[in-house]
Scaffold this motif. Structure first.
Motif, short mmCIF file in Angstrom:
data_model
loop_
_atom_site.label_atom_id
_atom_site.label_comp_id
_atom_site.label_asym_id
_atom_site.label_seq_id
_atom_site.Cartn_x
_atom_site.Cartn_y
_atom_site.Cartn_z
N ASN A 61 -2.82 4.11 -6.66
CA ASN A 61 -3.70 5.12 -5.51
C ASN A 61 -5.12 5.57 -5.86
OD1 ASN A 61 -1.43 4.64 -3.93
ND2 ASN A 61 -0.53 6.68 -4.62
N THR A 62 -5.91 4.72 -6.84
CA THR A 62 -7.07 5.19 -7.38
C THR A 62 -8.03 4.17 -6.74
OG1 THR A 62 -5.95 5.84 -9.51
CG2 THR A 62 -8.57 5.60 -9.46
N PHE A 63 -9.02 4.75 -6.04
CA PHE A 63 -9.80 4.03 -5.27
C PHE A 63 -11.10 3.80 -5.96
CE2 PHE A 63 -6.87 5.82 -2.40
CZ PHE A 63 -6.46 4.59 -1.49
N PHE A 64 -11.44 2.52 -6.17
CA PHE A 64 -12.94 2.35 -6.76
C PHE A 64 -13.96 1.67 -5.84
CE2 PHE A 64 -9.65 2.20 -10.45
CZ PHE A 64 -10.24 3.13 -11.10
N MET A 104 -11.03 -0.85 4.68
CA MET A 104 -10.71 0.63 5.05
C MET A 104 -10.50 0.88 6.41
SD MET A 104 -11.50 1.60 2.12
CE MET A 104 -11.73 3.32 2.38
N ALA A 105 -10.53 -0.15 7.41
CA ALA A 105 -10.12 0.27 8.96
C ALA A 105 -8.49 -0.04 9.04
CB ALA A 105 -11.00 -0.33 9.69
N ALA A 106 -7.99 -0.86 8.12
CA ALA A 106 -6.82 -1.52 8.24
C ALA A 106 -5.86 -0.96 7.37
CB ALA A 106 -6.69 -2.94 7.90
N GLU A 107 -4.46 -0.49 8.04
CA GLU A 107 -3.34 0.11 7.44
C GLU A 107 -3.00 -0.75 6.20
OE1 GLU A 107 -0.34 0.98 10.34
OE2 GLU A 107 -1.55 3.08 10.91
N SER A 108 -2.51 0.02 5.04
CA SER A 108 -2.00 -0.84 4.09
C SER A 108 -0.70 0.07 3.47
CB SER A 108 -3.08 -1.18 2.79
OG SER A 108 -3.90 -2.08 3.26
N ASN A 109 0.10 -0.52 2.68
CA ASN A 109 1.39 0.08 2.05
C ASN A 109 0.96 0.57 0.61
OD1 ASN A 109 2.87 -0.64 3.90
ND2 ASN A 109 3.85 -2.27 3.04
N PHE A 110 1.17 1.93 0.42
CA PHE A 110 0.64 2.74 -0.81
C PHE A 110 2.21 3.36 -1.28
CE2 PHE A 110 -2.98 2.58 1.76
CZ PHE A 110 -3.97 2.02 0.79
N GLU A 111 2.14 3.85 -2.58
CA GLU A 111 3.14 4.51 -3.33
C GLU A 111 2.48 6.15 -3.59
OE1 GLU A 111 6.80 3.77 -3.85
OE2 GLU A 111 6.42 2.07 -2.62
N VAL A 112 2.96 7.06 -3.20
CA VAL A 112 2.58 8.27 -3.60
C VAL A 112 3.67 9.12 -4.16
CG1 VAL A 112 0.67 8.33 -2.00
CG2 VAL A 112 2.92 9.38 -1.35
N PRO A 113 3.25 9.88 -5.33
CA PRO A 113 4.37 10.67 -5.92
C PRO A 113 4.81 12.01 -5.17
CG PRO A 113 2.11 11.17 -6.70
CD PRO A 113 1.94 10.11 -5.98
#
Length: 224
Positions: A61-64, A104-113
């Motif tokens: 979840n770290t964006f570069f 950046m305009a499309a939905e994606s899956n992420f894992e957050v604590p």
């Protein structure tokens, strides 16, 4: 969403030998995926800077924001996230990184604590807190990814579970997990739970005993 800068350089050589030589200079090989129909970008990045950047963070979840003249000439400006980080099993040094280019305009899956605050009343009463789910699967655009999902457990009692459906989710974020999945619960210590079970069983046996005696007495009278 916090955006970090990541300086990368193009690389043309691949394989174990070139990668070892690259690591000897303080850089590690990386590959950037994401453009449909386009070949992945083979790059290198500074091992120390990357390790410092992701320290204490959730890497996925770290964006570069990718920097590098040759890369920008090939693909323009873009944002990516680490998808796989290979480490040395002994030293934990970064050996290779797979990065994924984001739309950046499309939905994606992420894992957050999932994090909690407060001292539950059930713990004060002698129970212990158990966290069954440590990360929440979500779907949203990158800008809406929260750093974490937090919940106050101060009022949580023994035997009362907290489900996914009870978590507070930011606007624009969809939960992928089963809403009935248990996230937190407070249980009795095993010894106390076993004692409570034995006491319940003993009470039930005592309550049932007069019925058995009465039934036996009636059977004896009928036999006479």
């Amino acid at each position: 969403m916090k955006l970090l800068n990541l300086s990368v350089a193009s690389r043309t050589e691949t394989g174990k030998g070139p990668n070892r030589r690259l690591r000897a200079t303080g850089r590690v090989p990386a590959v950037i995926y994401g453009d449909k129909g386009a070949d992945p970008l083979k790059v290198s990045l500074d091992a120390h800077s990357f390790s410092v950047a992701i320290r204490g963070l959730e890497p996925e979840n770290t964006f570069f924001s990718v920097e590098g003249e040759l890369i920008k000439a090939q693909a323009g400006e873009f944002v990516c996230v680490p998808r796989e980080i290979q480490r040395d099993p002994v030293t934990r040094a970064v050996l290779h990184v797979d990065l994924y280019k984001l739309d950046m305009a499309a939905e994606s899956n992420f894992e957050v604590p999932i994090l909690h605050t407060g001292n539950p009343v059930g713990v004060k009463a002698g129970g212990f807190l158990e966290q069954h789910l440590h990360h929440l699967s979500i779907r949203c655009i990158p800008m809406n990814v929260p750093g974490a999902i937090r919940i106050d457990l101060s009022g949580l009692e023994i035997g009362v579970p907290v489900h996914v459906s009870e978590l507070t989710i930011p606007e624009g974020v969809k939960v992928v997990n089963n809403p009935d999945a248990v996230v937190f619960s407070i249980m009795l210590p095993i010894e106390e739970e076993a004692l409570a079970t034995d006491e319940t069983a003993a009470t039930e046996e005592t309550a049932a005993e007069p019925e058995i005696i009465g039934r036996k007495k009636k059977e004896d009278e009928e036999a006479d």
